[in-house]
Design an enzyme around this catalytic site. Structure first.
Site, short mmCIF file in Angstrom:
data_model
loop_
_atom_site.label_atom_id
_atom_site.label_comp_id
_atom_site.label_asym_id
_atom_site.label_seq_id
_atom_site.Cartn_x
_atom_site.Cartn_y
_atom_site.Cartn_z
N ASN A 144 45.12 -31.59 25.35
CA ASN A 144 45.38 -32.89 24.72
C ASN A 144 45.52 -33.97 25.79
O ASN A 144 45.85 -33.68 26.93
CB ASN A 144 46.68 -32.81 23.89
N CYS A 165 41.60 -27.41 17.70
CA CYS A 165 43.01 -27.57 17.39
C CYS A 165 43.31 -26.77 16.12
O CYS A 165 42.47 -26.68 15.22
CB CYS A 165 43.33 -29.05 17.17
N HIS A 166 44.51 -26.22 16.03
CA HIS A 166 44.86 -25.38 14.88
C HIS A 166 45.54 -26.14 13.75
O HIS A 166 45.99 -25.55 12.78
CB HIS A 166 45.77 -24.23 15.32
N HIS A 195 44.81 -34.49 14.84
CA HIS A 195 46.22 -34.74 14.56
C HIS A 195 46.44 -35.85 13.54
O HIS A 195 47.58 -36.17 13.21
CB HIS A 195 47.01 -35.07 15.85
N ARG A 262 66.61 -40.95 8.55
CA ARG A 262 66.19 -40.52 7.21
C ARG A 262 65.19 -39.37 7.28
O ARG A 262 65.26 -38.42 6.47
CB ARG A 262 65.56 -41.71 6.46
#
Length: 429
Positions: A144, A165-166, A195, A262
């Protein structure tokens, strides 16, 4: 004999997982050529590889010199991490002084930009070596930031490069479990950028499983405290990365303390992952020295599957990061996108997905703006482009005024001075 070179093999835990998957596939005789610049890590990787190979028809060689590992390779797996733990810590600690919150910091944002800039010189050398000693090899990149690295490698003229990428696979595993449907019964389509791809279809036969997902969210209010669920509710399509990752690519979350609370966002989470990886490496090293067995779980990563499909002609579909040659028309041409791809003896053949929903494409374009400017900084050797990349990053721009963005970049240029191209080391006012 199929020759597979591992570049950055000192990433011992990940190397072990990939090797375990490779050795469980019917690939015939293999030559595994391991390369790393750290002699101790290279020795550990070689010992682990020999342990995993056992009585299989596998030859293991270890090389401190990269070209020797690459010579006549059929496949090259790139898993380098330039600067290792010290550089990663700088990517977090220096921005934190300016009020920048990061969780993973390896894909976009100021952390992603500087990780790319210190990786590009290594990629340039790797590309030159491949052109000289194994020009037809498939370069399977895991390092990355995926989009920036693959984009840069293509700009250098590397012929057969694919980013892997997984995230799509594991997202769909998790969604299947959440809606109570076996993964094997699910069909899906995802596309976007690494991503930050989007689940465009999520079905079992004629059933739209998004309806079940809505029911699961309604039944469990705690799910609303996940960034990716929050994004799904507002955008209509589920993102294919964790909440930690997803929070970094938009300006809505990390810049606001109330949202961090939050959505339970773990600031600096990647530093904990780094520590865990280091501990796992030490455990592996100690086990090998003591002659104890290694426990290696299957990874389900795409690289072994791609190698198997190309070598044996067995067709399968994987998700790959490749240049956008009309695959997603409402994203920039030439940018690196993530799409389903057929793999067989002919290689990796990306699927044209069509246009993304406009709200999803809009976020992807913001992401790609940062990636494009970072790649341009390296191609043109323009230090101003570094600052411009960080200026257009959504999360950074939502937190800092422009003067502080430039000051932050100056500090990071100093911190990563030894890894950057000389012309990019200048501090700018």
């Amino acid at each position: 004999m199929t020759r597979i070179a591992f570049i950055g093999a000192g990433s011992v835990v990940f190397t072990q997982g990939l090797l375990a998957d490779l050795f469980d596939l019917d690939l015939g005789p293999l030559h595994i050529a391991l390369h790393d610049i750290d002699p101790e890590r290279l020795d550990t990787a070689a010992a682990a590889a020999s342990y995993l190979a056992k009585d299989r028809p596998v030859r293991i060689t270890a090389h401190l010199e990269r070209r020797a590992a690459l010579a006549d390779a059929d496949f090259v797996i790139n898993i380098v991490q330039v600067g290792m733990n010290e550089a990663t810590r700088a990517d977090f600690e220096i921005p934190a002084r300016y009020g920048i919150r990061q969780t993973i910091g390896d894909t976009l944002g100021v952390g992603g930009v500087f990780r790319a800039l210190r990786t590009f010189p290594v990629l340039r050398g790797l590309a030159a070596d491949i052109a000289d000693v194994c020009p037809d090899a498939w370069l399977l990149n895991y390092t990355n930031p995926m989009v920036m690295n693959v984009w840069y490698l293509k700009a250098l003229g590397v012929k057969n490069v694919v980013g892997l990428c997984h995230s799509v696979y594991w997202t769909m595993q998790g969604l299947s479990e959440l809606v109570g449907v076996p993964y094997e019964d699910v069909t899906y389509l995802a596309a976007g950028v690494n991503h930050q791809s989007w689940v465009l279809r999520f079905e079992r036969g004629a059933e739209n499983l998004y309806d079940r997902l809505d029911e699961a969210i309604a039944a469990d209010p705690e799910l609303l405290r996940r960034v990716r669920v929050d994004m799904y509710r507002r955008l209509g399509f589920y993102p294919t990365e964790t909440s930690e990752h997803s929070s970094e690519y938009v300006p809505w979350y990390l810049g606001h303390a109330s949202e961090v609370d939050r959505l339970r966002l773990p600031i600096g989470a990647y530093l904990e992952i780094v520590a865990e990886n280091l501990a796992s490496y030490e455990q592996t090293r100690s086990a090998l020295k003591a002659g104890e067995p290694l426990s290696v779980d299957p990874t389900m990563e795409y690289a072994p599957q791609i190698i198997h499909s190309i070598v044996t002609g067995t067709p399968r579909t994987v998700y790959a990061n490749v240049p956008n040659t009309g695959l997603i028309p409402n994203l920039p041409s030439g940018a690196v996108v993530e799409v389903p791809s057929l793999v067989d003896a002919s290689g990796v053949q990306p699927t044209a997905v069509g246009e993304l929903p406009p709200q999803c494409a809009a976020l992807n374009r913001s992401y790609l703006n940062v990636a494009e400017l970072t790649v341009q900084a390296a191609i043109t050797q323009d230090p101003r482009a570094i600052r411009q990349a960080v200026m257009v990053d959504p999360a950074t721009a939502g937190t800092l005024p422009v003067e502080q963005i430039w000051a932050l970049c100056n500090d990071l240029v100093v911190a990563h001075h030894n890894y950057l191209d000389p012309s990019l080391r200048a501090a700018l006012k």
